[in-house]
Design a protein around this motif. Structure first.
Motif, PDB file in Angstrom:
ATOM      1  N   CYS A 415       9.398  11.173  -8.354  1.00 16.50           N
ATOM      2  CA  CYS A 415       9.588  11.650  -7.293  1.00 16.50           C
ATOM      3  C   CYS A 415      10.271  12.467  -6.542  1.00 16.50           C
ATOM      4  CB  CYS A 415      11.366  10.246  -7.310  1.00 16.50           C
ATOM      5  SG  CYS A 415      10.473   8.519  -7.544  1.00 16.50           S
ATOM      6  N   LEU A 416       9.880  13.392  -6.065  1.00 21.61           N
ATOM      7  CA  LEU A 416      10.291  14.594  -5.205  1.00 21.61           C
ATOM      8  C   LEU A 416      10.722  14.965  -4.304  1.00 21.61           C
ATOM      9  CD1 LEU A 416      10.462  17.472  -6.858  1.00 21.61           C
ATOM     10  CD2 LEU A 416       7.739  17.722  -5.635  1.00 21.61           C
ATOM     11  N   HIS A 446      -1.139   8.566 -16.864  1.00 23.07           N
ATOM     12  CA  HIS A 446      -0.935   9.230 -15.846  1.00 23.07           C
ATOM     13  C   HIS A 446       0.287   9.448 -15.216  1.00 23.07           C
ATOM     14  CE1 HIS A 446      -3.975   9.468 -12.565  1.00 23.07           C
ATOM     15  NE2 HIS A 446      -3.137   9.222 -12.218  1.00 23.07           N
ATOM     16  N   VAL A 447       0.342  11.615 -13.885  1.00 21.29           N
ATOM     17  CA  VAL A 447       1.696  10.812 -13.842  1.00 21.29           C
ATOM     18  C   VAL A 447       1.378  11.265 -11.770  1.00 21.29           C
ATOM     19  CG1 VAL A 447       2.938  13.652 -13.265  1.00 21.29           C
ATOM     20  CG2 VAL A 447       2.286  12.974 -15.549  1.00 21.29           C
ATOM     21  N   VAL A 448       2.385  10.426 -11.965  1.00 23.24           N
ATOM     22  CA  VAL A 448       1.642  10.237  -9.929  1.00 23.24           C
ATOM     23  C   VAL A 448       2.935  10.717  -9.368  1.00 23.24           C
ATOM     24  CG1 VAL A 448       1.380   8.818  -8.335  1.00 23.24           C
ATOM     25  CG2 VAL A 448       0.742   7.640 -10.461  1.00 23.24           C
ATOM     26  N   ILE A 449       2.708  11.221  -8.696  1.00 24.70           N
ATOM     27  CA  ILE A 449       4.190  12.339  -8.014  1.00 24.70           C
ATOM     28  C   ILE A 449       4.353  11.865  -6.481  1.00 24.70           C
ATOM     29  CG2 ILE A 449       4.699  14.185  -6.949  1.00 24.70           C
ATOM     30  CD1 ILE A 449       2.899  16.115  -8.867  1.00 24.70           C
ATOM     31  N   VAL A 450       4.687  11.519  -5.921  1.00 31.25           N
ATOM     32  CA  VAL A 450       5.241  11.191  -4.935  1.00 31.25           C
ATOM     33  C   VAL A 450       6.506  11.825  -4.612  1.00 31.25           C
ATOM     34  CG1 VAL A 450       6.578   9.087  -3.917  1.00 31.25           C
ATOM     35  CG2 VAL A 450       5.446   8.488  -5.668  1.00 31.25           C
ATOM     36  N   GLY A 451       5.908  12.873  -3.072  1.00 35.52           N
ATOM     37  CA  GLY A 451       6.966  13.802  -2.212  1.00 35.52           C
ATOM     38  C   GLY A 451       5.284  14.084  -1.464  1.00 35.52           C
ATOM     39  N   ALA A 452       6.067  15.344  -0.325  1.00 38.70           N
ATOM     40  CA  ALA A 452       5.716  15.926   0.496  1.00 38.70           C
ATOM     41  C   ALA A 452       4.516  17.058  -0.115  1.00 38.70           C
ATOM     42  CB  ALA A 452       6.615  16.854   1.202  1.00 38.70           C
ATOM     43  N   VAL A 453       3.493  16.336   0.550  1.00 39.85           N
ATOM     44  CA  VAL A 453       2.755  17.455   0.134  1.00 39.85           C
ATOM     45  C   VAL A 453       2.519  18.690   0.185  1.00 39.85           C
ATOM     46  CG1 VAL A 453      -0.268  17.792   0.684  1.00 39.85           C
ATOM     47  CG2 VAL A 453       0.750  15.548   0.054  1.00 39.85           C
ATOM     48  N   PRO A 476      10.179   9.208  -1.717  1.00 41.89           N
ATOM     49  CA  PRO A 476      10.704   8.990  -2.312  1.00 41.89           C
ATOM     50  C   PRO A 476      11.554   7.831  -2.142  1.00 41.89           C
ATOM     51  CG  PRO A 476      10.898  11.199  -2.793  1.00 41.89           C
ATOM     52  CD  PRO A 476      10.619  10.913  -1.615  1.00 41.89           C
ATOM     53  N   LEU A 477      12.001   7.335  -0.751  1.00 42.67           N
ATOM     54  CA  LEU A 477      12.906   6.526  -0.511  1.00 42.67           C
ATOM     55  C   LEU A 477      12.758   5.175   0.093  1.00 42.67           C
ATOM     56  CD1 LEU A 477      15.992   8.684   1.215  1.00 42.67           C
ATOM     57  CD2 LEU A 477      16.301   7.120  -0.685  1.00 42.67           C
ATOM     58  N   SER A 478      10.812   5.492   0.627  1.00 46.28           N
ATOM     59  CA  SER A 478      10.562   4.522   0.926  1.00 46.28           C
ATOM     60  C   SER A 478       9.700   3.597  -0.143  1.00 46.28           C
ATOM     61  CB  SER A 478       8.407   5.232   1.462  1.00 46.28           C
ATOM     62  OG  SER A 478       8.154   3.908   1.515  1.00 46.28           O
ATOM     63  N   ASN A 486       3.264   1.289  -8.102  1.00 50.43           N
ATOM     64  CA  ASN A 486       3.594  -0.045  -8.965  1.00 50.43           C
ATOM     65  C   ASN A 486       4.611   0.675 -10.079  1.00 50.43           C
ATOM     66  OD1 ASN A 486       1.840  -1.212  -8.328  1.00 50.43           O
ATOM     67  ND2 ASN A 486       0.619  -0.840 -10.629  1.00 50.43           N
ATOM     68  N   VAL A 487       6.050   1.166  -9.479  1.00 48.12           N
ATOM     69  CA  VAL A 487       7.064   2.168 -10.055  1.00 48.12           C
ATOM     70  C   VAL A 487       7.502   0.866 -11.176  1.00 48.12           C
ATOM     71  CG1 VAL A 487       9.002   1.334  -8.239  1.00 48.12           C
ATOM     72  CG2 VAL A 487       9.046   3.185  -9.771  1.00 48.12           C
ATOM     73  N   ASN A 488       7.239  -0.650 -11.158  1.00 45.80           N
ATOM     74  CA  ASN A 488       7.818  -1.428 -11.875  1.00 45.80           C
ATOM     75  C   ASN A 488       7.241  -1.651 -13.165  1.00 45.80           C
ATOM     76  OD1 ASN A 488       5.815  -2.406 -10.023  1.00 45.80           O
ATOM     77  ND2 ASN A 488       6.865  -4.502 -10.801  1.00 45.80           N
ATOM     78  N   LEU A 489       6.276  -0.831 -13.101  1.00 45.68           N
ATOM     79  CA  LEU A 489       4.870  -0.874 -14.333  1.00 45.68           C
ATOM     80  C   LEU A 489       5.080   0.792 -14.930  1.00 45.68           C
ATOM     81  CD1 LEU A 489       2.113  -2.926 -13.197  1.00 45.68           C
ATOM     82  CD2 LEU A 489       4.030  -3.929 -14.365  1.00 45.68           C
ATOM     83  N   CYS A 490       5.974   1.218 -14.734  1.00 46.47           N
ATOM     84  CA  CYS A 490       5.851   2.784 -14.908  1.00 46.47           C
ATOM     85  C   CYS A 490       6.521   2.909 -16.491  1.00 46.47           C
ATOM     86  CB  CYS A 490       6.589   3.928 -14.125  1.00 46.47           C
ATOM     87  SG  CYS A 490       8.148   3.896 -14.138  1.00 46.47           S
ATOM     88  N   ASP A 491       6.321   4.053 -17.096  1.00 47.76           N
ATOM     89  CA  ASP A 491       6.672   4.058 -18.182  1.00 47.76           C
ATOM     90  C   ASP A 491       8.259   4.766 -18.853  1.00 47.76           C
ATOM     91  OD1 ASP A 491       5.393   2.953 -19.847  1.00 47.76           O
ATOM     92  OD2 ASP A 491       4.206   4.410 -20.960  1.00 47.76           O
ATOM     93  N   MET A 492       8.069   5.609 -17.122  1.00 46.78           N
ATOM     94  CA  MET A 492       9.074   6.262 -16.453  1.00 46.78           C
ATOM     95  C   MET A 492       9.614   6.674 -15.388  1.00 46.78           C
ATOM     96  SD  MET A 492      12.098   8.114 -17.570  1.00 46.78           S
ATOM     97  CE  MET A 492      12.572   6.915 -19.564  1.00 46.78           C
ATOM     98  N   CYS A 493      10.424   6.745 -14.571  1.00 50.02           N
ATOM     99  CA  CYS A 493      10.396   6.949 -13.017  1.00 50.02           C
ATOM    100  C   CYS A 493      11.465   8.669 -13.702  1.00 50.02           C
ATOM    101  CB  CYS A 493      11.131   5.654 -12.468  1.00 50.02           C
ATOM    102  SG  CYS A 493      10.947   6.787 -10.803  1.00 50.02           S
ATOM    103  N   VAL A 494      11.370   9.684 -12.641  1.00 51.98           N
ATOM    104  CA  VAL A 494      11.312  10.929 -13.485  1.00 51.98           C
ATOM    105  C   VAL A 494      12.052  10.870 -11.727  1.00 51.98           C
ATOM    106  CG1 VAL A 494      11.090  13.503 -13.158  1.00 51.98           C
ATOM    107  CG2 VAL A 494      10.269  11.187 -15.053  1.00 51.98           C
ATOM    108  N   ILE A 495      13.495  11.531 -11.161  1.00 51.27           N
ATOM    109  CA  ILE A 495      14.097  11.744 -10.008  1.00 51.27           C
ATOM    110  C   ILE A 495      14.425  12.869 -10.030  1.00 51.27           C
ATOM    111  CG2 ILE A 495      15.567  11.029  -8.415  1.00 51.27           C
ATOM    112  CD1 ILE A 495      15.905   8.171  -9.275  1.00 51.27           C
TER     113      ILE A 495
END
Length: 754
Positions: A415-416, A446-453, A476-478, A486-495
């Motif tokens: 979450c960036l 797999h790394v999924v970045i949620v943020g402004a492109v 990241p606030l949405s 699937n944030v609930n299935l991730c191994d780690m959520c980095v903020i």
């Protein structure tokens, strides 16, 4: 004005850069800590403006060891006044909270140029904010890693620590506590978990020469002897190449025998304890039960064999090793029963191992037909990282629907928060350790970045050659965006936040990160995925060792989503956990979110300045553990600015895969499950090392392990290097240094559900 007069035989260091009450008090607290052996070093601060009242008071309290001079590091006369040419080292502190990190780095690099111009032999240790600015130091002609010059790049290390926490949750806390100087005081008033945690925070990293009794042993034998008999944890050794090149640090090497006078890297409570490794004598101490009785003995062989005094635990004179941690020697066939490869029995016939191809460690599928024309480039040119041809960011952008259709599981969500013009934080340093070549391709998360492109486009050229990255253009606030990935299935959520803290109220610097963290904790998830087949159905007995590659149903509540939040301001840690009872004035390392590994602040890296000065190899060891194996060779390639280069797999580059990595293994199932049933930590340590070549370095324990009530939390806390007689529980997870496996991996280390 005044000139510095050094006392005969007493060393001094010059400290410049960002000199404020906060930065100086943090620095001195660590530098002058009582756990260090006699610190007979004078500290001279040089700054343009006179000290404020608080800073002046602090300097007066330490008047025997600290002096302050007003002047500029850019002025030759001032450099003469503080005797930079005679200084043992010059340290440059950076302002971690500056609005423009690039300008801060440029100013500090100019300070280095000024000092090197005045005296090119000066040893300089500099803090830098941004990784890409490291390249400019290489342009200074007299900058020399081998003479002890070093860079502590805050972005590289901070994101590296967080990356390792994605592989082994809580690892960032354990490493941060290892290089900070702390003494623990446990008390009966504290909760049991706090006492266990505090005992671990008292551990630090030390180096010491191993006594001649260790020569000829394998690393595993030496590590076992150190742990069982000397109550020390031996992590790594210095290896001198046969061809007389630079020494290398080898972490948990699997096979080679140790020569006399090998330097070892230890985790222990004090420098005094580590001396046991130098004093240990097989003839005199074989039957000694109490480790405190292992003192210098009168043996002749000890004096004759070495003729040298032991290296001090903080030897600053050791030559600078390269960051390469390859173990080039294959395990010898010692036990005759089964051929041994990589320290473990293997079913391959011995003659197959002897042929040249297998010996250098080419992966099985490539050993059959090694032909450059047909081989595609899978790794970068150094063989240290997985590599893929450059992709445009458009190919990696997912919209919400596509993300929801991609069944993401066991991935890392980043979450960036960033504005289009925010300073670059160097996401490459977060992703590269997760792409180290000592993972097999299918094990990469797999790394999924949620943020402004718009912001990510500017970062993309450093990420375009790393495989398995996706970008969701969202916030990241949405909650909808978070559900889509699937944030609930991730191994780690980095903020993370790349936004610049405003000058008017620095405490608000972390507002987005805290909101995002609380937002995820408040979410609830239905049973979205009910039945997914497990990925591997291997019959290998070891395959189930704490194995969580099996797709699992995610947590129902957001509070159980594994998370790590990066904070700018230490005091904001109190807002991360609503149910903790941390006092607002509690030091960061004592707070619950830090002890549990769910918060990380860049301030913990401050103590690395002192650690590097006293023991320059410690930074090398930390960097090689944290970055996944960045070498000086790779630094030069990245300094070119063209990003990672692909390379064909040659026997030499493939041998670089053979290095250990950080992992986490569960005691709830698999072959180690028997140890969870009330056995002692020492039993687990010895069995893991003998049977699997794994080095145990700590535990990740449920905070409410004893409770079975409904309100018991699933929070875990970190115990660094527990005592040998520490009792184990079936719910414990173990931090291990795993050797590389040429075949399918037998271990998995993501957080297991209890």
């Amino acid at each position: 004005m005044g000139w510095f007069t050094s006392q005969k035989g007493r060393r001094h260091i010059v400290v410049c850069g960002h000199i404020t009450y906060e930065s100086v008090s943090h620095f001195l607290k660590d530098f002058l800590h009582e756990d260090r052996e006699d610190v007979d070093v004078e500290v001279v601060f040089l700054h343009r403006t006179p000290p404020g009242l608080e800073l002046e008071g602090l300097i007066k309290r330490h008047f025997t060891t600290v002096t302050f001079f007003q002047g500029s590091i850019m002025n030759t006369v001032d450099l003469q006044r503080v005797k930079v040419h005679e200084a043992d080292a010059c340290l440059v502190l950076a302002n971690k909270y500056c609005p423009d990190p690039d300008a801060e780095d440029a100013a500090n690099i100019m300070r280095v140029i000024s000092m090197k111009n005045y005296c090119e032999e000066s040893r300089i240790i500099i803090q830098l904010m941004q990784y890409h600015n490291k390249a400019y130091l290489l342009n200074i002609p007299s900058w020399d890693w081998k003479q002890g010059d070093d860079v502590i790049c805050l972005a590289e290390l901070k994101l590296g620590f967080i990356a390792q926490s994605c592989l082994a949750p809580g690892f960032s806390t354990m490493m941060a506590n290892l290089f900070a100087m702390r003494s623990f005081i446990t008390s009966p008033d504290m909760a049991a978990w706090q006492n266990d945690y505090l005992q671990g925070t008292g551990c630090e990293m030390y180096t010491e020469t191993l006594s001649p009794s260790f020569s000829g042993m394998t690393f595993s034998q030496a590590s076992e002897l150190c742990f069982v008999k000397l109550k020390l944890l031996l992590l790594a050794i210095e290896v001198k190449p046969i061809d007389g090149g630079d020494t290398k640090i080898s972490i948990n090497p699997q096979s080679s025998k140790m020569p006399a006078n090998t330097v070892g890297f230890f985790i222990a409570q004090s420098a005094e304890e580590v001396k046991r490794a130098w004093f240990y004598c097989k003839a005199c101490h074989e039957d000694v039960k109490d480790e405190n009785l292992i003192k210098k003995c009168k043996c002749k062989h000890l004096a004759n064999k070495t003729g040298a005094t032991p290296a001090t635990p903080f030897s600053a004179a050791l030559s600078k090793p390269l960051l390469n941690i390859k173990n080039s020697v294959m395990a010898k066939e010692e036990n005759g029963s089964k051929p041994v490869m990589n320290g473990r029995p293997t079913n391959k016939p011995a003659d197959q191992q002897k042929n040249g191809k297998m010996e250098v460690g080419i992966a099985d599928d490539q050993a059959k037909d090694f032909d450059f024309a047909k081989t595609e480039m899978k790794y970068d040119s150094t063989g240290m990282f997985h590599w893929t041809p450059a992709r445009s960011i458009e190919d990696c952008i997912l919209d919400r629907n596509q993300a929801a259709m991609t069944v993401l599981n066991g991935h890392v969500v980043v979450c960036l928060f960033a504005d289009p013009d925010s300073p670059l934080i160097g996401l490459r340093n977060l992703v590269m350790p997760l792409r180290a070549s000592n993972f097999h391709y299918h094990e990469l998360k797999h790394v999924v970045i949620v943020g402004a492109v718009d912001y990510l486009r500017r970062e993309w050229k450093t990420l375009q050659n790393l495989p398995k990255i996706s970008v969701l253009n969202g916030s990241p606030l949405s909650r909808a965006d978070l559900r889509a990935v699937n944030v609930n299935l991730c191994d780690m959520c980095v903020i993370l936040s790349a936004k610049v803290p405003s000058n008017d109220d620095p405490t608000l610097a972390d507002k987005e990160a805290i909101l995002a963290s609380l937002n995820i904790k408040a979410m609830t998830f239905g049973d979205i995925i009910t039945n997914i087949e497990s990925m591997g159905d291997s019959k290998d007995a070891l395959n189930n060792m704490g194995d969580t590659t099996v797709k699992r149903p995610g947590p129902i509540y957001g509070t159980n989503v594994p998370m790590i939040t990066e904070l700018v301001n230490d005091s904001n840690v109190q807002f991360l956990d609503q149910d903790d009872d941390d006092d607002p004035d509690t030091e960061l390392y004592l707070t619950q979110p830090f002890a549990c590994g769910t918060a990380f602040a860049v301030s913990v890296l401050d103590s690395l300045m002192s650690t590097t000065y006293f023991n320059q190899n410690a930074l090398t060891l930390i960097r090689s553990l944290i970055t996944g194996g960045a070498t000086p060779e790779l630094e030069i390639i990245l300094a070119e600015g063209a990003g990672l280069r692909g390379g064909y797999s040659t026997p030499d580059t493939l041998s670089h895969r053979d290095r250990c990595r950080v992992g986490q293994i569960s005691l709830s199932d698999g072959p180690l499950a028997t140890f969870g049933e009330g056995r002692k930590y020492q039993d687990l340590f010895v069995a893991s090392l003998r049977n699997y070549g794994m080095l145990c370095i700590g535990l990740y324990r449920l905070r409410d392990a004893a409770l079975t009530t409904v309100d018991a939390t699933s929070k875990r806390y970190v115990i660094t290097n527990p005592p040998f007689d520490f009792g184990l529980l079936p719910t414990d997870q173990v931090y291990v240094l795993l050797p590389f496996e040429r075949k399918q991996s037998r271990f998995s280390f993501s957080e297991t559900e209890v």
